[in-house]
Design a protein around this motif. Structure first.
Motif, PDB file in Angstrom:
ATOM      1  N   UNK A  18     -94.318 -99.606  43.421  1.00  0.00           N
ATOM      2  CA  UNK A  18     -94.087-100.114  42.065  1.00  0.00           C
ATOM      3  C   UNK A  18     -93.870-101.623  42.011  1.00  0.00           C
ATOM      4  N   UNK A  19     -94.460-102.323  42.972  1.00  0.00           N
ATOM      5  CA  UNK A  19     -94.373-103.787  43.014  1.00  0.00           C
ATOM      6  C   UNK A  19     -95.757-104.354  42.748  1.00  0.00           C
ATOM      7  N   UNK A  20     -95.808-105.579  42.250  1.00  0.00           N
ATOM      8  CA  UNK A  20     -97.099-106.226  42.041  1.00  0.00           C
ATOM      9  C   UNK A  20     -97.027-107.673  42.508  1.00  0.00           C
ATOM     10  N   UNK A  21     -98.029-108.056  43.264  1.00  0.00           N
ATOM     11  CA  UNK A  21     -98.241-109.452  43.665  1.00  0.00           C
ATOM     12  C   UNK A  21     -99.742-109.698  43.609  1.00  0.00           C
ATOM     13  N   UNK A  22    -100.219-110.367  42.588  1.00  0.00           N
ATOM     14  CA  UNK A  22    -101.665-110.494  42.364  1.00  0.00           C
ATOM     15  C   UNK A  22    -102.407-111.119  43.542  1.00  0.00           C
ATOM     16  N   UNK A  23    -103.665-110.693  43.680  1.00  0.00           N
ATOM     17  CA  UNK A  23    -104.584-111.322  44.627  1.00  0.00           C
ATOM     18  C   UNK A  23    -105.438-112.308  43.847  1.00  0.00           C
ATOM     19  N   UNK A  24    -105.500-113.544  44.309  1.00  0.00           N
ATOM     20  CA  UNK A  24    -106.223-114.597  43.579  1.00  0.00           C
ATOM     21  C   UNK A  24    -107.293-115.270  44.428  1.00  0.00           C
ATOM     22  N   UNK A  25    -107.658-114.641  45.531  1.00  0.00           N
ATOM     23  CA  UNK A  25    -108.581-115.293  46.464  1.00  0.00           C
ATOM     24  C   UNK A  25    -110.050-115.177  46.137  1.00  0.00           C
ATOM     25  N   UNK A  26    -110.408-114.407  45.123  1.00  0.00           N
ATOM     26  CA  UNK A  26    -111.814-114.294  44.758  1.00  0.00           C
ATOM     27  C   UNK A  26    -112.587-113.342  45.653  1.00  0.00           C
ATOM     28  N   UNK A  27    -113.920-113.429  45.597  1.00  0.00           N
ATOM     29  CA  UNK A  27    -114.795-112.520  46.339  1.00  0.00           C
ATOM     30  C   UNK A  27    -114.577-112.663  47.842  1.00  0.00           C
ATOM     31  N   UNK A  28    -114.443-111.533  48.511  1.00  0.00           N
ATOM     32  CA  UNK A  28    -114.175-111.565  49.960  1.00  0.00           C
ATOM     33  C   UNK A  28    -115.204-110.756  50.749  1.00  0.00           C
ATOM     34  N   UNK A  29    -116.194-110.175  50.041  1.00  0.00           N
ATOM     35  CA  UNK A  29    -117.195-109.357  50.723  1.00  0.00           C
ATOM     36  C   UNK A  29    -118.550-110.073  50.715  1.00  0.00           C
ATOM     37  N   UNK A  30    -118.565-111.237  51.322  1.00  0.00           N
ATOM     38  CA  UNK A  30    -119.798-112.030  51.399  1.00  0.00           C
ATOM     39  C   UNK A  30    -120.727-111.429  52.444  1.00  0.00           C
ATOM     40  N   UNK A  31    -121.971-111.181  52.070  1.00  0.00           N
ATOM     41  CA  UNK A  31    -122.916-110.515  52.950  1.00  0.00           C
ATOM     42  C   UNK A  31    -123.164-111.307  54.228  1.00  0.00           C
ATOM     43  N   UNK A  32    -123.298-110.565  55.305  1.00  0.00           N
ATOM     44  CA  UNK A  32    -123.606-111.148  56.609  1.00  0.00           C
ATOM     45  C   UNK A  32    -124.215-110.053  57.472  1.00  0.00           C
ATOM     46  N   UNK A  33    -124.933-110.458  58.524  1.00  0.00           N
ATOM     47  CA  UNK A  33    -125.459-109.492  59.491  1.00  0.00           C
ATOM     48  C   UNK A  33    -124.497-109.294  60.664  1.00  0.00           C
ATOM     49  N   UNK A  34    -123.436-110.092  60.676  1.00  0.00           N
ATOM     50  CA  UNK A  34    -122.476-110.023  61.771  1.00  0.00           C
ATOM     51  C   UNK A  34    -121.750-108.675  61.771  1.00  0.00           C
ATOM     52  N   UNK A  35    -121.281-108.259  62.934  1.00  0.00           N
ATOM     53  CA  UNK A  35    -120.526-107.019  63.054  1.00  0.00           C
ATOM     54  C   UNK A  35    -119.194-107.287  63.754  1.00  0.00           C
ATOM     55  N   UNK A  36    -118.164-106.593  63.306  1.00  0.00           N
ATOM     56  CA  UNK A  36    -116.829-106.706  63.902  1.00  0.00           C
ATOM     57  C   UNK A  36    -116.734-105.728  65.069  1.00  0.00           C
ATOM     58  N   UNK A  37    -116.097-106.152  66.130  1.00  0.00           N
ATOM     59  CA  UNK A  37    -116.003-105.312  67.318  1.00  0.00           C
ATOM     60  C   UNK A  37    -114.897-104.261  67.173  1.00  0.00           C
TER      61      UNK A  37
END
Length: 336
Positions: A176-195
């Motif tokens: 029941x807490x709120x702290x807004x996220x203000x960072x904008x788009x975070x799913x920028x397309x890439x071909x990279x893969x995380x290990x």
């Protein structure tokens, strides 16, 4: 000859002491497990899902959810129950590591035969070296077979009184807490893969195989979380799900479809969702489950009275949480 007999006697004594020690451990493990099931309020909050799933009626859970805090703050069984009558339960824990997930699943499968096992994927990217993995494997194996190690802190709560517990709604925790996220788009397309580390991959493969051996469909999902997810992880998880024959739903690419409002629905600046965000995701997830899998609507069935009873409590908690969030938002807006 005398030395040989002396050594033999020493070995026998050591063996007897070891047997006695193991018997005591097994007895303590049985005692602590019994006490935990009968007095769950004395169990450490983080370990309550381990107790709670074993307290559910046998073979009553159709959808079992696993994962770290991203699971129990996003998947609300009560929302899904209200909308679709699907019986689900979240076995998520704070910082649940992949070894814990594996043994949590084994524990749940002792008494439940879920049609679907859902896994929130954040813990797949927790880095683990081989040596760390071996240590955690030993520790979690001991916890599984000898839960005295898992529940040993109960005695402190017996002496000091039970700790203040989170309220679990079939595993979900109302935030029941709120702290807004203000960072904008975070799913920028890439071909990279995380290990994915070797140990995590090893255990995930075992988890998926175990589910399939038990006849459970497997769904991987990534909760909306700018703090934890990016497109490189999406690529890795898409590939992994295809390799393992599992479904994968990435809600980070569906925030508009879900109607996520990062001003209102973020608990902590984009790490977790609060209850407002969770209800949006859960309603979508319930519809997804209903459309893609054969799951019964158990609403009104006598055997599922605990769900109907808990919905009433949940609705009150959700209403109070929404009011609190609005108060916080009003304060934040006035502060600007």
């Amino acid at each position: 000859m005398q030395d040989f007999k002396e050594k033999k006697r020493t070995v026998k004594k050591a063996a007897v002491l070891l047997v006695i020690f193991l018997i005591l451990l097994l007895a303590l493990a049985a005692f602590f497990k019994s006490m935990a099931l009968n007095y769950p309020e004395f169990v450490q909050s983080r370990n309550r899902p381990w107790v709670n799933i074993q307290s559910e009626r046998d073979d009553s859970i159709d959808v079992l959810v696993l994962g770290d805090s991203e699971s129990y703050t996003t998947f609300s069984p009560m929302e899904i129950w209200q909308q679709d009558g699907i019986s689900s339960f979240v076995c998520g824990q704070t910082g649940q590591e992949i070894e814990e997930t594996y043994y949590m699943l084994k524990t749940a499968l002792r008494t439940q035969k879920p049609k679907i096992v859902v896994f929130e994927t954040n813990s797949m990217f927790q880095p683990q070296s081989v040596s760390e993995g071996i240590q955690k494997m030993i520790a979690q194996t001991a916890n599984y077979y000898l839960p005295v190690f898992l529940l040993h802190s109960m005695w402190q709560n017996w002496v000091m009184g039970p700790e203040k517990q989170q309220v679990y709604y079939k595993g979900f925790v109302v935030r029941d807490i709120v702290e807004p996220y203000t960072g904008g788009d975070y799913m920028e397309k890439t071909d990279r893969k995380e290990e994915i580390s070797l140990i995590v991959r090893f255990y995930m493969d075992r988890i998926v195989r175990m589910c399939k051996e038990e006849g459970c469909s497997v769904i991987l999902y990534s909760a909306p979380s700018p703090h934890n997810y990016n497109y490189a992880k999406h690529n890795t998880l898409t590939e992994y799900a295809e390799q393992m024959g599992a479904a994968y739903v990435d809600f980070n690419l569906m925030t508009e479809e879900l109607g996520i409002d990062w001003e209102k629905d973020s608990l902590d600046n984009g790490d977790h969702l609060n209850v407002l965000g969770a209800e949006k995701l859960s309603r979508y997830f319930g519809s997804y489950l209903k459309q893609n899998y054969e799951l019964e609507d158990h609403r009104g069935e006598a055997e599922y009275q605990s769900f109907d009873d808990m919905v009433v409590q949940y609705q009150k908690a959700r209403k109070n949480a929404a009011k609190k969030i609005e108060v916080i938002l009003k304060y934040l807006r006035e502060k600007k």
